[in-house]
Design a protein around this motif. Structure first.
Motif, mmCIF file in Angstrom:
data_model
loop_
_atom_site.group_PDB
_atom_site.id
_atom_site.type_symbol
_atom_site.label_atom_id
_atom_site.label_comp_id
_atom_site.label_asym_id
_atom_site.label_seq_id
_atom_site.Cartn_x
_atom_site.Cartn_y
_atom_site.Cartn_z
ATOM 1 N N ASN A 250 -47.609 -32.033 -56.622
ATOM 2 C CA ASN A 250 -47.005 -31.740 -57.948
ATOM 3 C C ASN A 250 -45.837 -32.653 -58.471
ATOM 4 O O ASN A 250 -45.530 -32.552 -59.482
ATOM 5 C CB ASN A 250 -46.535 -30.393 -58.112
ATOM 6 C CG ASN A 250 -47.618 -29.107 -57.912
ATOM 7 O OD1 ASN A 250 -48.736 -29.646 -57.603
ATOM 8 N ND2 ASN A 250 -47.407 -28.010 -58.433
ATOM 9 N N TYR A 251 -45.475 -33.460 -57.441
ATOM 10 C CA TYR A 251 -44.301 -34.280 -57.899
ATOM 11 C C TYR A 251 -44.538 -35.672 -57.328
ATOM 12 O O TYR A 251 -44.236 -36.338 -56.327
ATOM 13 C CB TYR A 251 -42.875 -33.703 -56.867
ATOM 14 C CG TYR A 251 -41.853 -34.335 -57.275
ATOM 15 C CD1 TYR A 251 -41.146 -34.189 -58.397
ATOM 16 C CD2 TYR A 251 -41.310 -35.239 -56.157
ATOM 17 C CE1 TYR A 251 -40.083 -34.839 -58.705
ATOM 18 C CE2 TYR A 251 -40.103 -35.894 -56.387
ATOM 19 C CZ TYR A 251 -39.270 -35.493 -57.631
ATOM 20 O OH TYR A 251 -38.022 -36.092 -58.088
ATOM 21 N N PRO A 252 -45.334 -36.365 -58.179
ATOM 22 C CA PRO A 252 -45.829 -37.860 -57.650
ATOM 23 C C PRO A 252 -44.676 -38.896 -57.749
ATOM 24 O O PRO A 252 -43.795 -38.687 -58.739
ATOM 25 C CB PRO A 252 -47.225 -38.084 -58.783
ATOM 26 C CG PRO A 252 -46.815 -37.359 -59.870
ATOM 27 C CD PRO A 252 -46.166 -36.051 -59.231
ATOM 28 N N THR A 253 -44.606 -39.693 -56.805
ATOM 29 C CA THR A 253 -43.837 -40.671 -56.783
ATOM 30 C C THR A 253 -44.304 -42.075 -56.342
ATOM 31 O O THR A 253 -45.599 -42.024 -56.117
ATOM 32 C CB THR A 253 -42.775 -40.456 -55.525
ATOM 33 O OG1 THR A 253 -43.519 -40.144 -54.355
ATOM 34 C CG2 THR A 253 -41.657 -39.222 -55.736
ATOM 35 N N PRO A 254 -43.812 -43.151 -56.914
ATOM 36 C CA PRO A 254 -44.282 -44.568 -56.794
ATOM 37 C C PRO A 254 -44.790 -44.760 -55.223
ATOM 38 O O PRO A 254 -45.717 -45.378 -55.079
ATOM 39 C CB PRO A 254 -43.355 -45.447 -57.082
ATOM 40 C CG PRO A 254 -42.381 -44.593 -58.044
ATOM 41 C CD PRO A 254 -42.586 -43.054 -57.477
ATOM 42 N N ALA A 255 -43.935 -44.448 -54.346
ATOM 43 C CA ALA A 255 -44.278 -44.502 -52.874
ATOM 44 C C ALA A 255 -44.622 -43.166 -52.207
ATOM 45 O O ALA A 255 -44.183 -42.259 -52.519
ATOM 46 C CB ALA A 255 -42.998 -44.985 -52.127
ATOM 47 N N GLU B 56 -41.585 -50.447 -53.738
ATOM 48 C CA GLU B 56 -42.859 -50.613 -54.130
ATOM 49 C C GLU B 56 -43.178 -51.912 -55.027
ATOM 50 O O GLU B 56 -44.087 -52.631 -54.994
ATOM 51 C CB GLU B 56 -43.401 -49.354 -54.818
ATOM 52 C CG GLU B 56 -43.686 -48.223 -53.943
ATOM 53 C CD GLU B 56 -44.563 -48.519 -52.625
ATOM 54 O OE1 GLU B 56 -45.820 -48.800 -52.788
ATOM 55 O OE2 GLU B 56 -44.176 -48.385 -51.596
ATOM 56 N N THR B 57 -42.020 -52.021 -55.779
ATOM 57 C CA THR B 57 -41.921 -53.328 -56.717
ATOM 58 C C THR B 57 -41.151 -54.268 -56.291
ATOM 59 O O THR B 57 -41.155 -55.587 -56.587
ATOM 60 C CB THR B 57 -41.363 -52.870 -58.083
ATOM 61 O OG1 THR B 57 -40.499 -52.185 -58.120
ATOM 62 C CG2 THR B 57 -42.851 -51.945 -58.854
ATOM 63 N N GLU B 58 -40.024 -54.053 -55.585
ATOM 64 C CA GLU B 58 -39.173 -54.959 -55.035
ATOM 65 C C GLU B 58 -39.447 -55.397 -53.503
ATOM 66 O O GLU B 58 -38.594 -55.150 -52.670
ATOM 67 C CB GLU B 58 -37.696 -54.317 -55.082
ATOM 68 C CG GLU B 58 -37.048 -54.136 -56.495
ATOM 69 C CD GLU B 58 -35.683 -53.299 -56.411
ATOM 70 O OE1 GLU B 58 -35.156 -53.043 -55.287
ATOM 71 O OE2 GLU B 58 -35.081 -53.269 -57.488
ATOM 72 N N ILE B 59 -40.722 -55.730 -53.508
ATOM 73 C CA ILE B 59 -41.373 -56.192 -52.212
ATOM 74 C C ILE B 59 -40.667 -57.354 -51.302
ATOM 75 O O ILE B 59 -40.221 -57.154 -50.185
ATOM 76 C CB ILE B 59 -42.960 -56.583 -52.570
ATOM 77 C CG1 ILE B 59 -43.548 -55.299 -52.994
ATOM 78 C CG2 ILE B 59 -43.337 -56.739 -51.047
ATOM 79 C CD1 ILE B 59 -44.920 -55.517 -53.333
ATOM 80 N N GLY C 83 -41.870 -48.511 -45.420
ATOM 81 C CA GLY C 83 -42.097 -48.358 -44.156
ATOM 82 C C GLY C 83 -42.762 -49.656 -43.334
ATOM 83 O O GLY C 83 -42.647 -50.128 -42.355
ATOM 84 N N VAL C 84 -43.594 -50.576 -44.349
ATOM 85 C CA VAL C 84 -44.151 -51.595 -43.902
ATOM 86 C C VAL C 84 -43.200 -52.753 -43.306
ATOM 87 O O VAL C 84 -43.153 -53.399 -42.355
ATOM 88 C CB VAL C 84 -45.106 -52.386 -44.810
ATOM 89 C CG1 VAL C 84 -45.426 -53.752 -44.569
ATOM 90 C CG2 VAL C 84 -46.547 -51.372 -44.874
ATOM 91 N N THR C 85 -42.098 -52.671 -44.395
ATOM 92 C CA THR C 85 -41.063 -53.742 -44.224
ATOM 93 C C THR C 85 -40.209 -53.597 -42.985
ATOM 94 O O THR C 85 -39.855 -54.078 -42.140
ATOM 95 C CB THR C 85 -40.180 -54.374 -45.226
ATOM 96 O OG1 THR C 85 -39.549 -52.756 -45.697
ATOM 97 C CG2 THR C 85 -41.030 -54.821 -46.482
ATOM 98 N N ALA D 282 -33.852 -47.934 -50.784
ATOM 99 C CA ALA D 282 -34.772 -47.481 -52.184
ATOM 100 C C ALA D 282 -36.072 -47.428 -51.954
ATOM 101 O O ALA D 282 -36.878 -48.249 -52.544
ATOM 102 C CB ALA D 282 -34.195 -48.097 -53.529
ATOM 103 N N VAL D 283 -36.622 -46.193 -51.331
ATOM 104 C CA VAL D 283 -38.125 -46.160 -50.888
ATOM 105 C C VAL D 283 -38.993 -46.410 -52.285
ATOM 106 O O VAL D 283 -40.146 -47.187 -52.127
ATOM 107 C CB VAL D 283 -38.476 -44.897 -50.466
ATOM 108 C CG1 VAL D 283 -39.984 -44.672 -50.005
ATOM 109 C CG2 VAL D 283 -37.621 -44.698 -49.315
ATOM 110 N N ASP D 284 -38.728 -45.932 -53.425
ATOM 111 C CA ASP D 284 -39.723 -45.932 -54.701
ATOM 112 C C ASP D 284 -39.563 -47.368 -55.243
ATOM 113 O O ASP D 284 -40.380 -48.236 -55.700
ATOM 114 C CB ASP D 284 -39.433 -44.850 -55.710
ATOM 115 C CG ASP D 284 -40.046 -43.527 -55.196
ATOM 116 O OD1 ASP D 284 -41.040 -43.582 -54.685
ATOM 117 O OD2 ASP D 284 -39.264 -42.537 -55.562
#
Length: 286
Positions: free
Chosen positions: A243-248, A70-73, A128-130, A65-67
């Motif tokens: 035009n379609y911003p996402t958390p990640a 960002e919070t479930e690091i 991507g980092v993980t 779950a890519v987005d």
């Protein structure tokens, strides 16, 4: 008889491997998901793998779950990195072959030509980092492992772009789809076949390999192909990712070069539209 442990068995790739396993009865198959093998339980993971005692591990499990990543690091780091280190260490100590599935998201998306396995990695989101940390741990703990990077995975199983678009095109008159992110989709059934081609090849060649279907398209062009093959009556417009911003953040260009996997293992890589046609035919028959 060699025993294959498949993690993430309920995901798209794991499900496709379950379908394919019927054609490979020379192996004993053990399919596990969270209930049977909890990769987050790092304290007991080694003993659980030892209890199963596989000769081959295919790791399809990941926090994808890519987005949300960002919070479930911490969860991402455990599933995409630390659990891989445990699997790689055990497999190396026990002469077990390990195939680990990774992602095009280890790249930053600034390339302009298809990415080879030697291209510089530089992930731009937590997922991507993980995943890159998992690759590095895999190679460090077990230099004899195989890593397969893939992209834009879809299947008749699970939730994915093809199923979402097919549903939306039946419900709506118009859709906007991002047209400035370039890559190639991967039909999970094709990736499952590629994995079996590697496992049944006469020679095990450790290292990193790339696999996706042939073609260089945007998500917008992918949506147009879904519309055409599904015979949907929905107007689709291309829009920039801004035009379609996402958390990640997503890589803008992540087309993978498949030469190495083809040349090393004789893997056949189908065209994306040919595979999309197969998947959509399956979805229609459900």
């Amino acid at each position: 008889m060699n025993r294959i442990l498949v993690t993430g068995a309920k995901g798209q790739l794991g499900s496709e491997l379950q379908v394919l396993s019927k054609d490979y009865s020379q192996f004993e198959w053990i399919f596990t998901d969270r209930e049977e093998l909890d990769l987050c339980d790092l304290d007991h993971l080694t003993s659980e793998i030892a209890r199963i005692n596989p000769q081959i591990i295919i790791n399809c499990a990941a926090h994808t779950a890519v987005d949300r990543a960002e919070t479930e690091i911490e969860l991402s780091d455990i599933l995409n990195h630390k659990a891989i280190a445990v699997m790689a260490k055990w497999s190396h100590a026990n002469g077990c072959k390990l195939i680990h599935v990774s992602t095009d998201y280890v790249f930053d998306g600034t390339a302009e030509t298809a990415l080879t396995e030697n291209a510089a990695t530089n992930p731009i989101n937590i997922y991507g980092v993980t995943k890159l940390a998992g690759e590095n741990a895999c190679l460090q703990e077990n230099p004899n492992s195989i890593i397969i990077r893939t992209s834009w995975v879809y299947s008749s199983f699970g939730a994915n772009f093809v199923k979402t678009m097919s549903k939306l095109m039946q419900e709506r008159d118009t859709l906007n789809v991002v047209n400035d992110q370039i890559g190639s989709p991967t039909y999970a059934a094709d990736l499952a076949q590629a994995i079996m081609d590697i496992l049944t090849h006469e020679q095990w060649q450790a290292g990193i390999y790339h696999f996706s279907n042939e073609g260089e398209i945007s998500w917008y062009e992918f949506a147009l192909a879904i519309k055409e093959l599904g015979n949907f009556d929905c107007e689709i417009s291309g829009i920039p990712a801004s035009n379609y911003p996402t958390p990640a953040k997503r890589p803008q260009f992540s087309l993978l070069d498949k030469s190495k996997i083809k040349n090393t293992f004789g893997v056949v890589v189908p065209d994306y539209k040919e595979s999309l046609r197969k998947c959509m035919k399956l979805l229609r028959s459900e």
